[in-house]
Design a protein around this motif. Structure first.
Motif, mmCIF file in Angstrom:
data_model
loop_
_atom_site.group_PDB
_atom_site.id
_atom_site.type_symbol
_atom_site.label_atom_id
_atom_site.label_comp_id
_atom_site.label_asym_id
_atom_site.label_seq_id
_atom_site.Cartn_x
_atom_site.Cartn_y
_atom_site.Cartn_z
ATOM 1 N N ALA A 90 58.680 4.846 34.081
ATOM 2 C CA ALA A 90 57.640 5.628 33.423
ATOM 3 C C ALA A 90 58.115 6.141 32.075
ATOM 4 N N ALA A 91 59.401 6.494 31.975
ATOM 5 C CA ALA A 91 59.935 7.018 30.720
ATOM 6 C C ALA A 91 59.888 5.971 29.622
ATOM 7 N N MET A 92 60.283 4.749 29.937
ATOM 8 C CA MET A 92 60.283 3.691 28.930
ATOM 9 C C MET A 92 58.862 3.335 28.512
ATOM 10 N N LEU A 93 57.957 3.241 29.470
ATOM 11 C CA LEU A 93 56.577 2.921 29.132
ATOM 12 C C LEU A 93 55.940 4.044 28.315
ATOM 13 N N GLY A 94 56.283 5.285 28.631
ATOM 14 C CA GLY A 94 55.759 6.400 27.847
ATOM 15 C C GLY A 94 56.215 6.342 26.406
ATOM 16 N N ASP A 95 57.477 5.979 26.209
ATOM 17 C CA ASP A 95 57.999 5.865 24.842
ATOM 18 C C ASP A 95 57.329 4.705 24.103
ATOM 19 N N LEU A 96 57.104 3.598 24.804
ATOM 20 C CA LEU A 96 56.434 2.455 24.182
ATOM 21 C C LEU A 96 54.996 2.813 23.798
ATOM 22 N N ARG A 97 54.308 3.528 24.660
ATOM 23 C CA ARG A 97 52.940 3.945 24.312
ATOM 24 C C ARG A 97 52.942 4.836 23.071
ATOM 25 N N ALA A 98 53.932 5.720 22.972
ATOM 26 C CA ALA A 98 54.023 6.587 21.792
ATOM 27 C C ALA A 98 54.266 5.759 20.538
#
Length: 291
Positions: A90-98
C-alpha cells in the motif's frame, strides 16, 4: 535474524494464507519506505530502458506485476504506453499515485493501479505483454507459489502474448557467507519526509536456507548520531537456470529467449541478472488418422 536489530515495521500478507512470519517480513518490509527505495535504486536504469523498449514494441497495454512506486511504470507511461500495475504494498502504491498526480494528465491517464497478490489477483483482461521486473519473481518461495503465479500470468496473456521477468543469478560466494558477520558499506544519508534525513551506518547480513533455497538478508541501519537502530529484512528465493526452465515448461510456457544483464547477449558465468522471455505453449495439434 540472529544478531540483528528489531525490524522497523512489518505487515501481514493480504492473501489470507498463513505463512512463515520471517518470509512475511522478508516480502514486505523493504517496500514500506518509498523514499528510501527510490533513493537506493535511482541509478538502476538498464532494466528501465529494457522494459520500456519492450512495452513500446508491444504497443500495450502492459500488465506489470510488482510495479512498486513506479520506477518502470512512469517511464512506460511517459513513452505513451498504457499499463496496469499490480503491487501488494500500500505504501508503494500510495507514493506512485502521488507521483501520478504531478504528471501531465495524459501521462497519468495511461496508468491503472490495483493492490493485490500476484498469485491470485484476476483482472478479467488480457495483455500482449506481462512483465514482472526487478526480482519480484523471487518472492515466490515455493513450487505452489510459482504455479499459482504462472497460472495467473497465463490467464492475463493474449494467445501470442509474452511474459518477461528477471531474476538475479544465484551467487555461491554470497550464499556461503557467514550469517553472523556484518558486511559494512559506506555510510549515507537516509531520506526523510523533511528532505534532510539522518546519516546512518549501513551493514548487511546474509543467511542462506539451503533446503528452501531462500536467501535472507538483514539490512541494518545505525544512526551516526546515536539514535535507535533498526533492521529491514529481505527474503529472496534462489532459482537456478535449469530449475526455472523446467518450472516454466511444466506450467505451460515455452522459453523464447534467455538474456543476460538487460542486453541481447546470452548468459555466461559472468551474468548477474537473467531475463526470461516466454509464451504460453500452444496445444499440440492432433495428427491425421491413417487408413
Amino acid at each position: 535474524m540472529k544478531g540483528a536489530a528489531p525490524t522497523r515495521s512489518t505487515r501481514a500478507s493480504s492473501s489470507g494464507q498463513r505463512r512463515d512470519p520471517e518470509l512475511e517480513a522478508g516480502t514486505s518490509a523493504h517496500y514500506e519506505d518509498p523514499a528510501y527505495y527510490a533513493k537506493t535504486y535511482a541509478r538502476r536504469t538498464d532494466d528501465v530502458r529494457y522494459y520500456v523498449d519492450l512495452a513500446v514494441a508491444s504497443a500495450g497495454p502492459v500488465l506489470e506485476y510488482g510495479c512498486g512506486n513506479g520506477r518502470i511504470t512512469l517511464p512506460m507511461a511517459r513513452a505513451g504506453v498504457r499499463s496496469t500495475g499490480v503491487d501488494l504494498s500500500a505504501a508503494m502504491l500510495g507514493d506512485l499515485r502521488a507521483q501520478l498526480g504531478r504528471e501531465p494528465r495524459d501521462v497519468a491517464s495511461r496508468v491503472s493501479l490495483r493492490r493485490g497478490d500476484m498469485r491470485s489477483l484476476r483482472l478479467g483482461r488480457r495483455f500482449p505483454l506481462v512483465i514482472c521486473p526487478f526480482n519480484a519473481f523471487l518472492h515466490l518461495y515455493t513450487r505452489e507459489d510459482v504455479e499459482r503465479f504462472l497460472a495467473r500470468a497465463r490467464e492475463h496473456l493474449t494467445p501470442r502474448g509474452e511474459l518477461v521477468f528477471d531474476v538475479s543469478m544465484p551467487e555461491p560466494v554470497e550464499l556461503a557467507r557467514d550469517p553472523d558477520r556484518a558486511y559494512a558499506t559506506p555510510r549515507f544519508r537516509y531520506p526523510s519526509k523533511d528532505g534532510l534525513g539522518e546519516v546512518v551506518r549501513y551493514t548487511e547480513r546474509f543467511d542462506y536456507d539451503k533446503v528452501r533455497q531462500i536467501l535472507f538478508v538483514s539490512m541494518e541501519f545505525s544512526p551516526v548520531s546515536g539514535g535507535e537502530r533498526w533492521m529491514t529484512p529481505l527474503a529472496h528465493r534462489q532459482f537456478y537456470p535449469q530449475e526455472l526452465e523446467a518450472l516454466l515448461h511444466y506450467n505451460g510456457f515455452e522459453l523464447t529467449a534467455l538474456r543476460s544483464d538487460f542486453s541481447a547477449a546470452p548468459p555466461d558465468n559472468q551474468t548477474s541478472m537473467l531475463i526470461y522471455h516466454c509464451r504460453p505453449r500452444r496445444p499440440a495439434r492432433a495428427g491425421r488418422r491413417l487408413g
